[in-house]
Design a protein around this motif. Structure first.
Motif, PDB file in Angstrom:
ATOM      1  N   ILE A  38     -14.525   8.877   9.519  1.00 22.33           N
ATOM      2  CA  ILE A  38     -13.988   8.544   8.204  1.00 22.33           C
ATOM      3  C   ILE A  38     -13.345   9.793   7.604  1.00 22.33           C
ATOM      4  CG2 ILE A  38     -14.526   7.705   5.892  1.00 22.33           C
ATOM      5  CD1 ILE A  38     -16.887   6.182   7.111  1.00 22.33           C
ATOM      6  N   LEU A  87     -10.235   5.947   1.714  1.00 21.88           N
ATOM      7  CA  LEU A  87     -10.838   6.195   3.022  1.00 21.88           C
ATOM      8  C   LEU A  87      -9.974   5.643   4.138  1.00 21.88           C
ATOM      9  CD1 LEU A  87     -14.472   5.037   2.131  1.00 21.88           C
ATOM     10  CD2 LEU A  87     -13.522   7.347   1.930  1.00 21.88           C
ATOM     11  N   ALA A  88     -10.002   6.346   5.267  1.00 21.53           N
ATOM     12  CA  ALA A  88      -9.280   5.895   6.460  1.00 21.53           C
ATOM     13  C   ALA A  88     -10.088   6.280   7.686  1.00 21.53           C
ATOM     14  CB  ALA A  88      -7.884   6.511   6.524  1.00 21.53           C
ATOM     15  N   SER A 107     -11.311  -0.579   4.634  1.00 21.14           N
ATOM     16  CA  SER A 107     -10.411   0.330   5.347  1.00 21.14           C
ATOM     17  C   SER A 107     -11.111   1.116   6.443  1.00 21.14           C
ATOM     18  CB  SER A 107      -9.751   1.299   4.364  1.00 21.14           C
ATOM     19  OG  SER A 107     -10.727   2.082   3.695  1.00 21.14           O
ATOM     20  N   VAL A 108     -12.463   1.115   6.425  1.00 19.64           N
ATOM     21  CA  VAL A 108     -13.223   1.866   7.431  1.00 19.64           C
ATOM     22  C   VAL A 108     -14.289   0.993   8.089  1.00 19.64           C
ATOM     23  CG1 VAL A 108     -12.789   4.159   6.458  1.00 19.64           C
ATOM     24  CG2 VAL A 108     -14.700   2.787   5.587  1.00 19.64           C
ATOM     25  N   ASN A 140     -11.965   1.746  -1.036  1.00 22.10           N
ATOM     26  CA  ASN A 140     -11.272   1.567   0.238  1.00 22.10           C
ATOM     27  C   ASN A 140      -9.895   2.208   0.263  1.00 22.10           C
ATOM     28  OD1 ASN A 140     -10.823  -0.604  -1.652  1.00 22.10           O
ATOM     29  ND2 ASN A 140      -9.677  -1.669  -0.088  1.00 22.10           N
ATOM     30  N   TYR A 141      -9.262   2.431  -0.897  1.00 26.02           N
ATOM     31  CA  TYR A 141      -7.953   3.084  -0.926  1.00 26.02           C
ATOM     32  C   TYR A 141      -8.049   4.552  -0.518  1.00 26.02           C
ATOM     33  CZ  TYR A 141      -5.663  -0.707  -3.610  1.00 26.02           C
ATOM     34  OH  TYR A 141      -5.121  -1.892  -4.034  1.00 26.02           O
ATOM     35  N   TYR A 171       0.823  -1.212   0.000  1.00 21.00           N
ATOM     36  CA  TYR A 171       0.000   0.000   0.000  1.00 21.00           C
ATOM     37  C   TYR A 171       0.859   1.266   0.000  1.00 21.00           C
ATOM     38  CZ  TYR A 171      -3.543   3.438   1.323  1.00 21.00           C
ATOM     39  OH  TYR A 171      -4.363   4.537   1.356  1.00 21.00           O
ATOM     40  N   THR A 172       1.859   1.294   0.855  1.00 19.90           N
ATOM     41  CA  THR A 172       2.724   2.476   0.929  1.00 19.90           C
ATOM     42  C   THR A 172       3.461   2.693  -0.385  1.00 19.90           C
ATOM     43  OG1 THR A 172       2.999   2.201   3.311  1.00 19.90           O
ATOM     44  CG2 THR A 172       4.623   3.560   2.178  1.00 19.90           C
ATOM     45  N   SER A 185      -7.761   9.247   2.987  1.00 22.73           N
ATOM     46  CA  SER A 185      -6.586   8.416   3.245  1.00 22.73           C
ATOM     47  C   SER A 185      -5.311   9.090   2.746  1.00 22.73           C
ATOM     48  CB  SER A 185      -6.733   7.077   2.528  1.00 22.73           C
ATOM     49  OG  SER A 185      -6.658   7.280   1.121  1.00 22.73           O
ATOM     50  N   ASP A 186      -4.185   8.510   3.097  1.00 20.27           N
ATOM     51  CA  ASP A 186      -2.902   8.990   2.577  1.00 20.27           C
ATOM     52  C   ASP A 186      -2.873   8.893   1.056  1.00 20.27           C
ATOM     53  OD1 ASP A 186      -2.044   9.443   5.159  1.00 20.27           O
ATOM     54  OD2 ASP A 186      -0.892   7.584   5.304  1.00 20.27           O
ATOM     55  N   TYR A 187      -3.478   7.854   0.519  1.00 17.76           N
ATOM     56  CA  TYR A 187      -3.525   7.678  -0.934  1.00 17.76           C
ATOM     57  C   TYR A 187      -4.271   8.846  -1.582  1.00 17.76           C
ATOM     58  CZ  TYR A 187      -4.159   5.196  -5.408  1.00 17.76           C
ATOM     59  OH  TYR A 187      -4.141   4.826  -6.732  1.00 17.76           O
TER      60      TYR A 187
END
Length: 423
Positions: free
Chosen positions: A339, A329-330, A379-380, A326-327, A303-304, A342-344
């Motif tokens: 929610i 959201l975090a 991811s959430v 899902n990529y 992922y990173t 995300s970093d992405y």
């Protein structure tokens, strides 16, 4: 002018399309009469009623009577009626169009005689069509049907590459699913996920790439296209009888050129980087809108890496990145119960990439996200508990992250939101 028919019965989605004036995204004005009804059915209203009280809910409620119009922010996944209607069929595409999707998808696969057809997976005919009920065609399948027994599930594998284009066009599309306990091909036809339906499972009309292009071009509202070039699985090794991946990528674009479709109307997609770069190099007008489908972050260890490479993708000429929901959201916030982007999502925007995500309305009830280990909300999952959160999540992606568009298996949900916020 566009109108809505609120709470129209689902069956109206499959009715004959009325003709319409072009929407604001048109570059050429088709000759059409003056009305086209966008039909949502009850789904958006149910989701809004299921929301907790908030300014967002009030805003969505305020839009319930429109006006509504076709919007390119709403992208019909596998047609756009896929939640209830066989995917990659005329009927699903017509339903997505009726629900206001401004861009409609065909996943492009090839047949044994190198015809290009609409099918989500080159090797999914055994679960998405009635091929196993056609003995003369079932005999050509890569892996013929084998019934279940005390120690093994039923198996079959049928690919578009196993049959000719004409043979493919004779098939009926069905809801994707199979019965692993089946002892006959007839029993194998079932197994549709519980939150979908077989109500419209009555021989969906499959499409070739050519017929898809013609259908979308004929639709009121002057819709746009997003064809996805499918990456062949191991069962169909490339080159296929001398047919290379590169020629396959060229042939998809050439089909649109042959029909006189402008590059500005087409968003070609692929998970295979070589396809994207071929379009950028050999068809630069088309490659400028190519959609780089990204699932490389599915492995947590990668992922990173997927996040860190986003600036390099932009520098290489990629303009549109397309990860799953899902990529983006975090879970975050002061109490780690909110929610957030995300970093992405943050890295993609910082790199200057436009984002299209997939796929809304592909999951069952959100009450079951954690129990069912749902992919799209994985991811959430700890903070997703009820269906009303769908619009909260869509709003985060639409206005805070700033998505260019959203694929959906039931286009009305996304079209309603996009109209309410002018997307």
């Amino acid at each position: 002018m566009y109108k809505t028919m609120n709470l129209l019965a689902i069956t109206a989605l499959l009715a004959e399309l009325a003709v319409a004036l072009p929407v604001h995204t048109s570059t050429v004005a088709p000759t059409t009469p003056d009305e086209y009804y966008i039909s949502f059915g009850p789904r958006p209203y149910y989701l809004i009623q299921n929301m907790t009280e908030s300014p967002l809910k009030k805003k969505l409620e305020s839009c319930e009577n429109g006006p509504f119009e076709v919007t390119p922010w709403s992208i019909g996944h596998r047609g756009g009626g896929t939640l209830q209607i066989p995917e990659e069929t005329v009927q699903s595409t017509m339903a997505g169009a009726r629900m206001g999707a401004g861009i409609l998808e065909c996943d492009v696969s090839f047949t044994s005689d190198l015809g290009l057809v609409c099918r989500h997976d080159i090797c999914d005919l055994h679960t998405t069509t009635d091929i196993l009920l056609r003995p003369e065609l079932a005999a050509k399948c890569n892996t013929p049907f084998t019934p279940a027994n005390e120690t093994s599930d039923a198996v079959a594998l049928c690919c578009t590459a196993d049959i000719t284009k004409d043979e493919f066009m004779s098939l009926c599309g069905k809801m994707d699913g199979f019965n692993a306990s089946a002892t006959t091909p007839e029993d194998y036809q079932h197994g549709v996920p519980f939150f979908r339906t077989e109500l419209y499972d009555t021989c969906g009309q499959v499409m070739s790439l050519d017929s898809y292009i013609e259908l979308v071009d004929s639709l009121p509202g002057y819709r746009n296209y997003t064809p996805e070039l499918k990456t062949p699985p191991k069962a169909v090794p490339m080159p296929f009888n001398g047919y290379t991946q590169a020629q396959y990528a060229r042939d998809m674009i050439e089909a649109f050129i042959g029909h006189g479709i402008e590059p500005s109307r087409v968003f070609p997609q692929s998970f295979t980087p070589a396809d994207i770069y071929l379009w950028l190099n050999e068809y630069p007008e088309w490659g400028a809108q190519a959609v780089y489908l990204d699932e490389d972050g599915d492995d947590p260890a990668n992922y990173t890496v997927a996040v860190n490479r986003l600036p390099a993708l932009k520098a290489s000429g990629v303009n549109i990145i397309s990860p799953p929901i899902n990529y983006l959201l975090a879970v975050g916030g002061p109490n780690n119960d909110t929610i957030v982007p995300s970093d992405y999502a943050i890295a993609a925007k910082k790199a200057g990439l436009e984002i299209i995500s997939w796929s809304f309305e592909r999951s069952g009830p959100l009450t079951r996200v954690a129990a069912d280990d749902d992919y799209y909300y994985s991811s959430v999952a700890p903070v997703v508990h009820y269906d009303g959160q769908m619009y909260e999540i869509l709003d985060l992606m639409g206005r805070e992250i700033g998505l260019k568009g959203m694929f959906a298996d039931w286009s009305s949900t996304v079209t309603y939101y996009a109209n309410c916020f002018g997307l």
